[in-house]
Design a protein around this motif. Structure first.
Motif, PDB file in Angstrom:
ATOM      1  N   TYR A  64       1.030  -1.368   0.079  1.00  0.00           N
ATOM      2  CA  TYR A  64       0.031  -0.015  -0.003  1.00  0.00           C
ATOM      3  C   TYR A  64       0.722   1.084  -0.079  1.00  0.00           C
ATOM      4  O   TYR A  64       0.628   2.205  -0.492  1.00  0.00           O
ATOM      5  CB  TYR A  64      -0.841   0.043   1.288  1.00  0.00           C
ATOM      6  CG  TYR A  64      -2.006  -1.008   1.171  1.00  0.00           C
ATOM      7  CD1 TYR A  64      -2.997  -0.811   0.195  1.00  0.00           C
ATOM      8  CD2 TYR A  64      -2.303  -2.057   2.097  1.00  0.00           C
ATOM      9  CE1 TYR A  64      -4.090  -1.759   0.136  1.00  0.00           C
ATOM     10  CE2 TYR A  64      -3.119  -2.953   1.791  1.00  0.00           C
ATOM     11  CZ  TYR A  64      -4.014  -2.703   0.763  1.00  0.00           C
ATOM     12  OH  TYR A  64      -5.125  -3.680   0.647  1.00  0.00           O
ATOM     13  N   ILE A  65       2.106   1.291   0.723  1.00  0.00           N
ATOM     14  CA  ILE A  65       2.882   2.306   0.645  1.00  0.00           C
ATOM     15  C   ILE A  65       4.131   2.431  -0.417  1.00  0.00           C
ATOM     16  O   ILE A  65       4.821   3.307  -0.562  1.00  0.00           O
ATOM     17  CB  ILE A  65       3.477   2.746   2.050  1.00  0.00           C
ATOM     18  CG1 ILE A  65       4.114   1.316   2.706  1.00  0.00           C
ATOM     19  CG2 ILE A  65       2.239   2.889   3.098  1.00  0.00           C
ATOM     20  CD1 ILE A  65       4.911   1.655   3.814  1.00  0.00           C
ATOM     21  N   GLY A  66       4.158   1.172  -1.395  1.00  0.00           N
ATOM     22  CA  GLY A  66       4.921   1.211  -2.244  1.00  0.00           C
ATOM     23  C   GLY A  66       6.289   0.789  -1.931  1.00  0.00           C
ATOM     24  O   GLY A  66       7.395   0.737  -2.587  1.00  0.00           O
ATOM     25  N   MET A  67       6.255  -0.248  -0.642  1.00  0.00           N
ATOM     26  CA  MET A  67       7.703  -0.635  -0.458  1.00  0.00           C
ATOM     27  C   MET A  67       7.955  -2.152  -1.309  1.00  0.00           C
ATOM     28  O   MET A  67       6.885  -2.690  -1.738  1.00  0.00           O
ATOM     29  CB  MET A  67       7.626  -1.158   1.005  1.00  0.00           C
ATOM     30  CG  MET A  67       8.163   0.030   1.965  1.00  0.00           C
ATOM     31  SD  MET A  67       8.344  -0.902   3.915  1.00  0.00           S
ATOM     32  CE  MET A  67       8.608   0.622   4.598  1.00  0.00           C
ATOM     33  N   GLU A  68       9.206  -2.419  -1.339  1.00  0.00           N
ATOM     34  CA  GLU A  68       9.372  -3.739  -2.145  1.00  0.00           C
ATOM     35  C   GLU A  68       8.837  -4.647  -1.175  1.00  0.00           C
ATOM     36  O   GLU A  68       9.176  -4.726  -0.096  1.00  0.00           O
ATOM     37  CB  GLU A  68      10.970  -3.940  -2.254  1.00  0.00           C
ATOM     38  CG  GLU A  68      11.453  -2.808  -3.120  1.00  0.00           C
ATOM     39  CD  GLU A  68      13.121  -3.029  -3.417  1.00  0.00           C
ATOM     40  OE1 GLU A  68      13.383  -4.272  -3.394  1.00  0.00           O
ATOM     41  OE2 GLU A  68      13.684  -2.017  -3.324  1.00  0.00           O
ATOM     42  N   ASN A 132      12.833   3.483  -0.989  1.00  0.00           N
ATOM     43  CA  ASN A 132      12.998   3.184  -2.374  1.00  0.00           C
ATOM     44  C   ASN A 132      11.198   2.852  -2.579  1.00  0.00           C
ATOM     45  O   ASN A 132      10.635   1.623  -2.558  1.00  0.00           O
ATOM     46  CB  ASN A 132      13.743   1.909  -2.537  1.00  0.00           C
ATOM     47  CG  ASN A 132      14.755   1.987  -3.621  1.00  0.00           C
ATOM     48  OD1 ASN A 132      14.795   3.102  -4.204  1.00  0.00           O
ATOM     49  ND2 ASN A 132      15.475   1.118  -3.648  1.00  0.00           N
ATOM     50  N   LEU A 133      10.454   3.761  -3.044  1.00  0.00           N
ATOM     51  CA  LEU A 133       9.187   3.331  -2.995  1.00  0.00           C
ATOM     52  C   LEU A 133       8.553   3.472  -4.395  1.00  0.00           C
ATOM     53  O   LEU A 133       8.940   4.345  -5.160  1.00  0.00           O
ATOM     54  CB  LEU A 133       8.228   4.482  -1.942  1.00  0.00           C
ATOM     55  CG  LEU A 133       8.725   4.714  -0.620  1.00  0.00           C
ATOM     56  CD1 LEU A 133       8.128   5.690   0.146  1.00  0.00           C
ATOM     57  CD2 LEU A 133       8.413   3.375   0.027  1.00  0.00           C
ATOM     58  N   ILE A 139      -1.158   4.255  -1.698  1.00  0.00           N
ATOM     59  CA  ILE A 139      -1.228   5.561  -0.788  1.00  0.00           C
ATOM     60  C   ILE A 139       0.321   6.121  -0.796  1.00  0.00           C
ATOM     61  O   ILE A 139       1.437   5.659  -0.829  1.00  0.00           O
ATOM     62  CB  ILE A 139      -1.047   4.846   0.741  1.00  0.00           C
ATOM     63  CG1 ILE A 139      -2.590   4.245   0.887  1.00  0.00           C
ATOM     64  CG2 ILE A 139      -0.752   6.100   1.661  1.00  0.00           C
ATOM     65  CD1 ILE A 139      -2.483   3.447   2.507  1.00  0.00           C
ATOM     66  N   LYS A 140       0.269   7.586  -1.383  1.00  0.00           N
ATOM     67  CA  LYS A 140       1.211   8.346  -1.422  1.00  0.00           C
ATOM     68  C   LYS A 140       1.226   9.413  -0.872  1.00  0.00           C
ATOM     69  O   LYS A 140       0.241  10.206  -0.891  1.00  0.00           O
ATOM     70  CB  LYS A 140       1.504   8.696  -3.050  1.00  0.00           C
ATOM     71  CG  LYS A 140       1.889   7.341  -3.868  1.00  0.00           C
ATOM     72  CD  LYS A 140       1.904   7.851  -5.372  1.00  0.00           C
ATOM     73  CE  LYS A 140       0.694   8.148  -6.198  1.00  0.00           C
ATOM     74  NZ  LYS A 140       0.912   8.293  -7.465  1.00  0.00           N
ATOM     75  N   VAL A 141       2.278   9.872  -0.109  1.00  0.00           N
ATOM     76  CA  VAL A 141       2.260  11.168   0.508  1.00  0.00           C
ATOM     77  C   VAL A 141       3.473  11.971   0.122  1.00  0.00           C
ATOM     78  O   VAL A 141       4.914  11.351   0.331  1.00  0.00           O
ATOM     79  CB  VAL A 141       2.417  10.902   2.289  1.00  0.00           C
ATOM     80  CG1 VAL A 141       2.531  12.309   3.008  1.00  0.00           C
ATOM     81  CG2 VAL A 141       1.312  10.091   2.590  1.00  0.00           C
ATOM     82  N   PRO A 142       3.632  13.018  -0.461  1.00  0.00           N
ATOM     83  CA  PRO A 142       4.666  13.741  -1.017  1.00  0.00           C
ATOM     84  C   PRO A 142       5.919  13.703   0.008  1.00  0.00           C
ATOM     85  O   PRO A 142       5.680  14.378   1.134  1.00  0.00           O
ATOM     86  CB  PRO A 142       4.196  15.031  -1.573  1.00  0.00           C
ATOM     87  CG  PRO A 142       2.904  14.736  -1.628  1.00  0.00           C
ATOM     88  CD  PRO A 142       2.262  13.690  -0.680  1.00  0.00           C
ATOM     89  N   LEU A 156       4.323   5.687  11.790  1.00  0.00           N
ATOM     90  CA  LEU A 156       4.351   5.879  10.347  1.00  0.00           C
ATOM     91  C   LEU A 156       2.989   5.753   9.815  1.00  0.00           C
ATOM     92  O   LEU A 156       2.518   4.764   9.520  1.00  0.00           O
ATOM     93  CB  LEU A 156       5.136   4.780   9.462  1.00  0.00           C
ATOM     94  CG  LEU A 156       6.736   4.727  10.085  1.00  0.00           C
ATOM     95  CD1 LEU A 156       7.157   3.240   9.653  1.00  0.00           C
ATOM     96  CD2 LEU A 156       7.597   5.773   9.697  1.00  0.00           C
ATOM     97  N   LEU A 157       2.579   7.114   9.506  1.00  0.00           N
ATOM     98  CA  LEU A 157       1.076   7.222   9.123  1.00  0.00           C
ATOM     99  C   LEU A 157       0.111   6.647  10.366  1.00  0.00           C
ATOM    100  O   LEU A 157       0.530   6.940  11.415  1.00  0.00           O
ATOM    101  CB  LEU A 157       0.857   6.726   7.702  1.00  0.00           C
ATOM    102  CG  LEU A 157       1.412   7.581   6.519  1.00  0.00           C
ATOM    103  CD1 LEU A 157       1.055   6.879   5.298  1.00  0.00           C
ATOM    104  CD2 LEU A 157       1.052   8.879   6.622  1.00  0.00           C
TER     105      LEU A 157
END
Length: 203
Positions: A64-68, A132-133, A139-142, A156-157
């Motif tokens: 969801y947060i883009g982690m490997e 490394n997302l 879910i993306k937070v700039p 973390l969120l």
């Protein structure tokens, strides 16, 4: 070296066997999806969890947060770390049997440096996975990164992460502490023997 310090040195070396019996590190994660929490165990040669589905659930959250995805195969260190530990166990026992105090100190310092290098490597893992997302993450937070804590807790969120040493790390602590104690005891004994020899020569 006295017989008891030789035994202590062997105990110091064998203490590293705890790394094969218990995890080196544990990461706990709580999220609304998993209120009971997830517990990831990092061993000297594998990744596991408190249950078979833990690693899979970690990867679901990470998606969801883009982690490997986290897989044991991603970490070459898990392939050769067991051999490093075995090297320290075998050489520590041999040094204890040989009774050479300078070798005891060298073993202690090398184990200390190796332990510090292991902690640094672990931290670099965390940085790699937390920064490394994937740009296509749901879910993306700039500007947001998700580096879990090396030690202690972090929010973390809506995730609560807690990172703590496992019982396996106690083996490294005991190995360093006991071997340094052996070195100091031997040096103290050698100093007393030298003083006694000097006094005898003056009489």
């Amino acid at each position: 070296m006295k017989a008891y310090t030789k035994v202590l040195m062997i105990v110091a070396a064998l203490s590293l066997g705890l790394l094969f019996m218990f995890p080196m590190w544990k990461i706990y994660l709580q999220a609304p999806q998993y209120p009971e929490g997830l517990e990831l165990h990092i061993w000297v040669n594998k990744l596991a969890g408190s249950s078979e589905s833990v690693l899979q659930n970690f990867n679901i959250l990470n998606h969801y947060i883009g982690m490997e995805p986290i897989h044991a195969d991603s970490f070459a260190e898990l392939q050769y770390m067991p051999y490093i530990v075995l090297f320290f166990i075998v050489t520590g026992v041999l040094i204890g049997l040989a009774g050479k105090n300078k070798l005891v100190l060298g073993w202690s310092l090398l184990l200390l440096v190796s332990g510090a290098a292991g902690i640094l490597d672990f931290y670099l893992w965390l940085v790699k996975f937390g920064t490394n997302l994937s740009p296509t993450a749901p879910i993306k937070v700039p500007g947001m990164t998700y580096i879990p804590p090396l030690l202690g807790s972090k929010t973390l969120l809506n995730f609560e992460a807690l990172s703590l040493p496992g019982l396996g790390s106690l083996g490294i602590f005991l190995g360093i502490t006991i071997s340094l104690l052996v070195f100091l005891l031997n040096r103290k004994t050698a100093g007393k023997a030298q003083t006694a020899t000097t006094k005898h020569a003056l009489v």
